[in-house]
Every structure is written in C-alpha cells, then in structure tokens.
Enzyme design. Sequence first.
Site, mmCIF file in Angstrom:
data_model
loop_
_atom_site.group_PDB
_atom_site.id
_atom_site.type_symbol
_atom_site.label_atom_id
_atom_site.label_comp_id
_atom_site.label_asym_id
_atom_site.label_seq_id
_atom_site.Cartn_x
_atom_site.Cartn_y
_atom_site.Cartn_z
ATOM 1 C CB SER A 108 -34.375 -36.535 -20.330
ATOM 2 O OG SER A 108 -34.099 -36.236 -18.975
ATOM 3 C CB SER A 120 -36.430 -37.414 -15.435
ATOM 4 O OG SER A 120 -35.927 -36.099 -15.467
ATOM 5 C CB CYS A 146 -47.340 -18.784 -27.018
ATOM 6 S SG CYS A 146 -45.653 -18.142 -27.165
ATOM 7 N N GLY A 151 -42.488 -17.242 -22.144
ATOM 8 C CA GLY A 151 -42.549 -17.794 -23.489
ATOM 9 C C GLY A 151 -41.222 -18.337 -23.968
ATOM 10 C CG HIS A 175 -47.203 -13.751 -25.355
ATOM 11 N ND1 HIS A 175 -46.256 -13.666 -24.366
ATOM 12 C CD2 HIS A 175 -46.846 -14.809 -26.144
ATOM 13 C CE1 HIS A 175 -45.359 -14.640 -24.547
ATOM 14 N NE2 HIS A 175 -45.698 -15.329 -25.615
ATOM 15 C CG ASN A 214 -47.013 -16.711 -22.267
ATOM 16 O OD1 ASN A 214 -47.484 -15.849 -21.522
ATOM 17 N ND2 ASN A 214 -45.882 -17.340 -21.983
#
Length: 373
Positions: free
Chosen positions: A43, A46, A159, A191, A261, A348
Amino acid sequence: MSKNPDGKQIKVGILGATGTVGQRFVTLLAKHPWFTIHVLGASSRSAGKTYAKAVMWKQTTPIPPVVRDMMVHECHPDHFVECAIIFSGLDADAAGEIESAFRSADLAIFSNAKNYRRDPSVPLIVPLVNDSHLSIIPQQRALQNPPLKKGFIVTNANCSTTGYVIPLRALERAFGPIESCLVTTMQAISGAGYPGVPSLDIIDNVVPYIGGEEEKMEWETLKILGGIADGDDGMKTFDMHARHPLRVSASCNRVPVIDGHTMCVSVRFQQRPPPSPQQVREALVAYTPEAQSIGCPSVPVHAIFVHEEPDRPQPRLDRYYQDGAGVSVGRVRQCPVLDIKFVVLANNVSIGAATSSIINAELAVLKGVVKVE
C-alpha cells in the site's frame, strides 16, 4: 542452485508483500531455485520504506536477508515491468482493480485472492489436481481489449477447498465419478488473516460459521474437478462437473488452532459396488499429479500422505510435514450413509495459499504458458 529448464533465473514480483500471505510468499520465494524476488509491492503507507521497516513480520523464521533492505513500491504495473511473474497476496478489497490493471499491462498474475475465481475465462487451479485448466489462458488473452501476448490471471482456490479436492481427484481418477460429498471443516484461525478472529470469540470456543465459506467450497469444487468443454460458439467453458453431476454439502467451523485445516469427508461413488476402504487407501497412496511427474521443484514427494494410526492426522503434529505442501489423510473407513469417509489435514497457509500459487507458476513455466526471455 538448480535452474529452470531454460537455465535462467526468473524475476518475480509480490503484491501485498507486507500482509500475511505476502510474507509467506517472501519466505518461500527467497529460497526458490528458479524465481528471484525483484520487486515488492504494498500500500501507499508502506511505499518508499525498506521492507524491514514496512512489514509487521509474523513468520516463524527471520525476514530473509535478500529482501530486508529492498524498497517497497506501490502496486502499480510500471514498477513491475521487468518481472515475468507476479504473485498476488492482496486482500480481496484491493485485488480486483489492481490485478486487472496488471493483466492489462501484459503481466502474468498468480493470485491468492478470490476476486476472479468465478470468471469464466480464469482458471481456478489447485496444482496437484487440475493444471490442465491452464489451457484456457489463450482464450483469456484473446478476450481482452486489446488482446494480450503475455498477460493473464490464474487463481488458486480457497484454502479449505484446496485441501479436500486433492484426495477427491485421486479417488475419481481411480474409481470414476463421485456423486455426493459431505465435508465438515475445522478451520484454523490463520485462515482469517491478521489480526484475525478476536480472542474472546475463539478461545474456549468453536464458531460454527465462516461467512461465504460453505458456498465457496460447494461451488469451487465443481469448477476444479470438472473439465473444459468446447461450446457451439467455439469458446471453451468450464463444465462444472456437469457430465457427471456432483452434489457437495459443506459445513465450516472456526476452531482454536493456529495453522492447519482439518476436514471430515464422506463420499458416495457412482460405481457400484463402491471401492473398499483398503482400495481407497491404495489409490490415495498411488496418486501422482502431473506437477510431480514434470518436475516442479516445490511439489511434495507425497501429494497425499496416508496415515495408518487411528488418531491421525492432527494439526499440531502433521501440518508442517513436507513444509505443508501436501495433504495428510487418515481414518479411511466405510460410511454407513454414503460409501467411504476419511479425515484430511491441509496446511492452509502453505498448500492452501502461497505454495499453490508458486507451484501454479512453476507449471506455467514448464508448460510454456510463461515465456522466459
């Protein structure tokens, strides 16, 4: 260090490099034998900072030295023109417009975001399952205005979907179409991204709802396990498993586990009588996806590792096996309602996210979809 088949290191860029998925891309790509991190995008907050100052690092290993002092840029195609491949770890809120702009700039995007998964010309690829769907990319390029020579978007799956479609593909390859599938997930808090689920919601608790997750699993499974058909108008389309209709019912739960997961899966086969549990175990062990046979360097030795112990797989014990690049299956047994039931564990943040995108890119290089100049 081993090279890709053309003998050249391939420059890559990362969008959303400071986020959770972006950090995983950085960790994996910093040690990749073919790909060299050339540009980092994030962004405007940053941009202009070194990566070490821009990122709130949340990985279990230190920031790789190769990127520590690299300058972060805004996610604009002009900064990435020297990259043959762009990996996107962007949040869905930003990914749609940015990834479209990069494709229009004739850049190849491998995205972890959900924005283009339903696009009828964008392949939704789990690299251990359906890399043949890369064949729709020439059509995707031709449909852009103006038509593209090199640019495209490839997405990897949700995921939770990723983890269980790998054994489903193995079973369909061995025994023919699956008619029905019930899947109940126990999904790790990572996740949900960072900072994720509030501690008061998840400690000492199970949350039996993850917004949009069940619909994603039910729909994505059909696109991934289905084929590509030629329409009467000459256009290729994803057939959504229509030749052998597959019904999927998913129930998704958030549980107090950091990574990994776990999914409880029951399936009914079209084949009668159905395979025995032992035949299913043997088919899962024997499964070899094309990504293994053609030499993708990030592919695990075992796409599916089958446990014989009655209490495995478990997230804490099994999520980092093979660096999380394969899946673990256990408790394969007869189902008194359908035919066969079993437990799947998938990491995940690895095969469920960045690792899938990286193997997708390796496949694209080996199949000539990405040209290395």
